[in-house]
Structures are given as C-alpha cells and as structure tokens.
Design an enzyme around this catalytic site. Structure first.
Site, PDB file in Angstrom:
ATOM      1  CE  LYS A 164      -4.133  -1.946   0.609  1.00  0.00           C
ATOM      2  NZ  LYS A 164      -5.297  -1.695  -0.259  1.00  0.00           N
ATOM      3  CE  LYS A 263     -10.555  -5.529  -3.027  1.00  0.00           C
ATOM      4  NZ  LYS A 263     -10.362  -4.500  -2.005  1.00  0.00           N
TER       5      LYS A 263
END
Ligand code: OSB
Ligand code: MG
Length: 371
Positions: A164, A263
């Site tokens: 990240k 997802k």
C-alpha cells in the site's frame, strides 16, 4: 425452493495489528454474516464484508445492516427460487449495495452447490484446485519497517506482495524494497490517493518493473486512468472503480487499465463475478481476486472464485488468522511453502463454523422467519 429462516450476525473482530491504507486505518474487522435455511433443509452461509466508513465503497456496516433487514430479506422470504439467477433478477432494480447482494448470492450458491453434491468451485466450473496466494501489506512508518514485514511474507512463500502506498510514502519505500527483496514480484495499491498531476511520479515508478499499480486515481475516473495508462509502461489495475459489468466494459473500451482486481463482494457476488471474468477474458484483460480482510467464510468464497479460468494472477489471500484475532470458522487455511491453498472437496463452500467464536464476536443478531 423457498427460504424458511434467515439469521443475520453483525461482527466486530479485532485485528492482530492495525492495517493502514492511504485513506483509512483498520483496527477491527466488521462484517455481516448471513445464514440462510432452505425449505428443503439445507443451510447456506455468506459474508458481507462491510466496512465501518464509506472510504472505499459507499456502503457501510450500518447501511448494509438496514438494507438487508428492510429491503432484501423481506423480499427473499417471499421468493420462490428455482435457480441461483432468480436472486440476481429479483434484486436487479436496486442501485448499489453490492456487498449486501453478495452475501445473499454466496449463501444461495452454497445451498445450490450442496444440492448438487459438489464443492462450490466445481459447481461454478472452476478450473484450478490450487489457488495462488499474494499478501497485501499496509503502510508502514519507515522503509525499514516495511522491509521487515515484506521479508517475512516473502519467506512464508507468498507468490507476490502488494504494498500500500500514499503520497510521501511511495517511491522511496519501493526503491528500498526493490533493493533488498530481489526476487518476489511486487505490486502497489494507492486506493485513489493520487491525481493526474502526479503523472511524473508514475513515470518514475516504471523503472522498478512492478507487476501493476492498483487504483492510483479516483474511484470512477476511467478517463484519467486511461490517460495515465497511455503514458506509463506499468500495467494499471482497477479495483474501487469496478462495481458492475458496465464498469468493466467502460474500462475495456477506454483502455483505462490492463488488469482488473475482482472482489466478488464488490461486484455483487459469485454470479456477477463469473459473468465479469468471462467478459474480461474475451477482452484479454486478466483478473485476480482481491480481498476485504474477510473472515474464513468470505475468504473461502473468494478462493472458489479464484479457481475460475481468467483468475490467472495471485490474489489477496492471506489466511484470516494472519490478520484476525480469531476466525469464526474451524478450517485451517494452510498455505503451502510455495504459496498455494488447496480448495476443499466437500459439497458447498466447505466451511465448518466455529459457533463459540461466532457468538463471541457477534455484536448484533436478528432472526427472520418465513412463517
Ligand atoms: O484496496 O484492496 C484494497 C481491504 C479493504 C478494502 C480495500 C482493500 C483491502 C485490502 C485487503 O487490500 C486485502 C486482503 O483482504 O487481504
Ligand atoms: Mg485495492
């Protein structure tokens, strides 16, 4: 088939360590678990991995709870279900709220797979029994701290690391990692923390041969992502931008990315995932399965989806006990040393609920009965 009873559980499970991303810091995992009883005596489970605040998707744990209770469940209890698609058709008029639909879709698919006496991944024509695992690593205080966590994940056997980033914690961190970790593939995820004004930064990142850059720009900004992709070598991967097949079509038409993170909850469940992955396969856009720090329930559904043909890249598959204080299923997600998980052979989704843990982490519960 009709539905005779539905139970909803709102969960709060502490994380082992905070998970920090550009726009949020997670310390607890929130989710809504659904348990659906069919009239022919089968039980299906599903997870709606709702977050506390709407930084990633407009739904939240509170909105999801209300939507399920007030809108979805009363209609579900009235519905005659002949095939899984009946669920999709019944709720097609609803805007957004895909995480709610995903939990229902999961439980219904679990029931139908059990009725066919097949493990879910086979029921949906999944093609691989072993799922390749990547790890998603949060933002760290220093490059040294990031290296320590990343090195540990590399040694555990993961196939790739997703780091990240956010402005100020990007190029220096990646440069440092690339210098010290020389064989594991690395990708980065910005969670929409940048704009096209940062294009020079992304050009500089090209030198690191990253697998991809996930969601650098604003959610829904297909045009700017397309301009960015034309100007850099590193593949852009969209995450937050993709809510439906229409978003996937927009991204393909505008060439906004070269890879998509599907997802299953974000696109409204397994049936929509199947449709999207097939469309993207026909358009030469490979996909991988992202995660939302699910419990073992959601994680197992994600893994079943990752067995589909176009899921050709390792997904976000840290096992739940890698980040949750405790899981609510008894399945051990044992990753092999070469970073794979084997899908279960038992009918349906193949989880065993840990009733004590489910009870312990439930902060709200509601029971709905058809009669
Ligand atoms: O951007 O992929 C993301 C978790 C919650 C919301 C958004 C994201 C994430 C993760 C977690 O990166 C990955 C995982 O579940 O292992
Ligand atoms: Mg992401």
């Amino acid at each position: 088939m009709k539905i005779s009873r539905i139970e909803l559980f709102k969960l709060n499970i502490p994380l082992k360590v905070p998970f920090i991303v550009s726009k949020n810091k997670f310390t607890i995992k929130t989710a809504i678990i659904i348990k659906i009883y069919s009239s022919d005596g089968i039980i299906g489970w599903g997870e709606s991995p709702q977050l506390e605040t709407p930084w990633y998707i407009s739904e939240t744990i509170k909105s999801g709870w209300n939507m399920l209770k007030d809108i979805y469940i009363p209609r579900l209890l009235d519905l005659k279900i002949e095939k899984p698609k009946d669920i999709i058709d019944e709720f097609s008029w609803i805007q957004g709220n895909q995480l709610c639909l995903a939990a229902i879709d999961a439980a219904i698919m679990d029931i139908f797979a059990q009725r066919s006496n097949l493990p879910l991944w086979k029921y949906i024509n999944g093609e691989r029994e072993e799922i390749e695992a990547g790890a998603s690593i949060g933002i760290h205080e220093t490059p040294e701290a990031l290296l320590e966590t990343s090195f540990a994940k590399q040694e555990e056997g993961y196939k790739r690391l997703k780091i990240k980033i956010k402005p100020g914690k990007d190029i220096e961190y990646i440069k440092y990692l690339k210098k010290h970790l020389n064989y594991i593939p690395i990708m980065i995820d910005a969670n929409s923390a940048y704009t096209l004004n940062d294009i020079d930064l992304f050009k500089k990142l090209d030198q690191f041969n990253l697998m991809m850059i996930e969601q650098p720009l604003e959610n829904r900004d297909f045009v700017h992502h397309s301009i960015l992709q034309k100007n850099i070598e590193t593949p852009v991967c969209l995450d937050e931008s993709i809510h439906s097949i229409y978003d996937a079509e927009t991204a393909a038409a505008l060439k906004s990315c070269k890879i998509i993170n599907i997802k299953p909850p974000r696109v409204g469940g397994i049936q929509n995932t199947i449709k999207m992955q097939t469309y993207l396969e026909e358009n030469n856009i490979p996909v991988w399965c992202g995660g939302m720090l699910e419990t073992g329930i959601g994680r197992m559904f994600n893994m079943a989806c990752a067995s589909l043909s176009n899921f050709s890249l390792p997904g976000d598959m840290r096992p739940p006990l890698d980040f949750l204080e405790m899981d609510i299923v008894d399945n051990n997600f044992n990753m092999t040393k070469d970073g794979t998980f084997k899908l279960p052979d038992n009918p349906g989704i193949g989880i065993t609920i840990n009733k004590k843990a489910l009870e312990k982490y439930t902060v709200d519960k509601k029971i709905f009965s058809a009669y």
